[in-house]
Design a protein around this motif. Structure first.
Motif, PDB file in Angstrom:
ATOM      1  N   CYS A 159       0.839  -1.218   0.000  1.00  0.00           N
ATOM      2  CA  CYS A 159       0.000   0.000   0.000  1.00  0.00           C
ATOM      3  C   CYS A 159       0.866   1.258   0.000  1.00  0.00           C
ATOM      4  O   CYS A 159       0.624   2.208   0.758  1.00  0.00           O
ATOM      5  CB  CYS A 159      -0.935   0.010   1.199  1.00  0.00           C
ATOM      6  SG  CYS A 159      -2.047  -1.412   1.273  1.00  0.00           S
ATOM      7  N   ARG A 213       0.407   5.489  -4.943  1.00  0.00           N
ATOM      8  CA  ARG A 213      -0.862   6.198  -5.090  1.00  0.00           C
ATOM      9  C   ARG A 213      -0.893   6.890  -6.451  1.00  0.00           C
ATOM     10  O   ARG A 213       0.078   7.545  -6.853  1.00  0.00           O
ATOM     11  CB  ARG A 213      -1.011   7.222  -3.967  1.00  0.00           C
ATOM     12  CG  ARG A 213      -2.077   8.261  -4.218  1.00  0.00           C
ATOM     13  CD  ARG A 213      -2.208   9.196  -3.056  1.00  0.00           C
ATOM     14  NE  ARG A 213      -2.882  10.433  -3.440  1.00  0.00           N
ATOM     15  CZ  ARG A 213      -3.312  11.344  -2.604  1.00  0.00           C
ATOM     16  NH1 ARG A 213      -3.163  11.168  -1.306  1.00  0.00           N
ATOM     17  NH2 ARG A 213      -3.887  12.450  -3.037  1.00  0.00           N
ATOM     18  N   ASN A 244      -0.214  -1.649  -4.052  1.00  0.00           N
ATOM     19  CA  ASN A 244       1.105  -2.182  -3.717  1.00  0.00           C
ATOM     20  C   ASN A 244       2.075  -1.969  -4.872  1.00  0.00           C
ATOM     21  O   ASN A 244       1.745  -2.231  -6.024  1.00  0.00           O
ATOM     22  CB  ASN A 244       1.026  -3.680  -3.425  1.00  0.00           C
ATOM     23  CG  ASN A 244       0.114  -4.006  -2.269  1.00  0.00           C
ATOM     24  OD1 ASN A 244      -0.106  -3.174  -1.386  1.00  0.00           O
ATOM     25  ND2 ASN A 244      -0.411  -5.228  -2.254  1.00  0.00           N
ATOM     26  N   CYS A 255      -5.295  -1.475  -2.597  1.00  0.00           N
ATOM     27  CA  CYS A 255      -5.615  -1.432  -1.172  1.00  0.00           C
ATOM     28  C   CYS A 255      -6.876  -0.623  -0.916  1.00  0.00           C
ATOM     29  O   CYS A 255      -7.775  -1.072  -0.211  1.00  0.00           O
ATOM     30  CB  CYS A 255      -4.453  -0.836  -0.392  1.00  0.00           C
ATOM     31  SG  CYS A 255      -2.895  -1.730  -0.585  1.00  0.00           S
ATOM     32  N   GLU A 256      -6.932   0.565  -1.477  1.00  0.00           N
ATOM     33  CA  GLU A 256      -8.084   1.446  -1.308  1.00  0.00           C
ATOM     34  C   GLU A 256      -8.264   2.292  -2.559  1.00  0.00           C
ATOM     35  O   GLU A 256      -7.287   2.633  -3.227  1.00  0.00           O
ATOM     36  CB  GLU A 256      -7.901   2.371  -0.099  1.00  0.00           C
ATOM     37  CG  GLU A 256      -7.826   1.651   1.228  1.00  0.00           C
ATOM     38  CD  GLU A 256      -7.537   2.592   2.379  1.00  0.00           C
ATOM     39  OE1 GLU A 256      -8.021   2.311   3.487  1.00  0.00           O
ATOM     40  OE2 GLU A 256      -6.838   3.594   2.160  1.00  0.00           O
ATOM     41  N   ASN A 314      -9.467  -2.492   0.899  1.00  0.00           N
ATOM     42  CA  ASN A 314      -8.658  -3.686   1.178  1.00  0.00           C
ATOM     43  C   ASN A 314      -9.136  -4.916   0.396  1.00  0.00           C
ATOM     44  O   ASN A 314      -9.127  -6.036   0.899  1.00  0.00           O
ATOM     45  CB  ASN A 314      -8.663  -3.992   2.678  1.00  0.00           C
ATOM     46  CG  ASN A 314      -8.031  -2.872   3.483  1.00  0.00           C
ATOM     47  OD1 ASN A 314      -7.037  -2.296   3.063  1.00  0.00           O
ATOM     48  ND2 ASN A 314      -8.619  -2.546   4.616  1.00  0.00           N
TER      49      ASN A 314
END
Length: 255
Positions: A82, A85, A106, A113-114, A137
């Protein structure tokens, strides 16, 4: 999560009152004349008001050509997990609004992850008007949050040391279900100063340094944001958990 696309206009505005700062104060005293405490205090207050009004203001304009930004969390504890971005933007310049998609995943694989979707309004101040969590998640839960008044992130005109606050009574809808009320959230933002920033994406001067504190449900989170000319958000440090997100690259429609 607060990922504004800001092009800073460091327009230091000096008012007529500041230009007249050398003018005499209202109460004048002659040699040997007794000075009343009320008159002296009035002079001090006038000087304080002049100093406050002489502080330069900083404004911003939104970079409507911004299309994407990529960040990495450089803290060793986040390596591979994570720690990436990607932000993408869609502007409606006529309405002074834009939509922003944020995917956190990741670097070690393609796992998400989000994922977040934000709505923004920049007609005057920069205001987050709503957001949703599309993926949490990997569980594919869709959370849509309603805000009673929106989050005020940046003001159209700010001075160093100035603070502003937002309070929202929130609602949440899960997987398209009925909206229910959840605990309110509070934000306090402060323009702490200016700072030059060097990250993988480049060197940036005179970036706004915003101190941000969030309270909700008995917990709090403390972050420092840096907004720079061009990409807007360039670095943010979570002082609560130690994460340090730094801009790796950004692109615009003019590239």
């Amino acid at each position: 999560m607060k990922t504004q696309a800001i092009t800073l206009v460091l327009s230091f505005v000096v008012s007529g009152a500041v230009l007249a700062a050398g003018a005499p104060v209202g109460n004048q005293f002659s040699s040997g004349q007794p000075a009343r405490a009320a008159d002296v205090n009035e002079n001090f207050q006038e000087l304080a008001d002049r100093i406050d009004s002489s502080a330069p203001t900083v404004g911003y304009t939104v970079n409507e050509n911004l299309t994407s930004r990529t960040f990495a969390d450089i803290t060793p504890a986040s390596a591979g997990a994570c720690d990436q971005r990607v932000d993408t933007f869609a502007f409606n310049a006529g309405a002074n609004t834009f939509e922003q998609n944020v995917v956190i995943g990741n670097s070690s694989d393609t796992s998400v992850c989000e994922e977040y979707d934000f709505s923004w309004n920049y007609a005057t101040d920069l205001l987050n008007t709503g957001y949703s969590i599309s993926v949490s998640n990997g569980s594919n839960v869709n959370w849509v949050f309603g805000l009673s008044s929106g989050w005020l992130y940046l003001k159209a005109q700010m001075r160093v040391g100035e603070s502003w606050a937002s309070h929202n009574d929130r609602t949440i809808s899960i997987d398209g279900g009925a909206s229910t009320s959840i605990l309110p959230e509070y934000y306090k933002m402060t323009l702490a100063g200016y700072k030059d920033i060097s990250v993988t994406a480049g060197d940036f001067q005179n970036c706004l340094m915003i101190d941000a504190i969030r309270w909700s449900s008995g917990s709090s989170e403390h972050r420092i944001y840096f907004y720079c000319d061009g990409p807007g958000l360039t670095r943010y440090i979570n002082l609560t958990n130690g994460n340090d997100w730094q801009l790796q690259s950004y692109s615009t429609a003019l590239d």
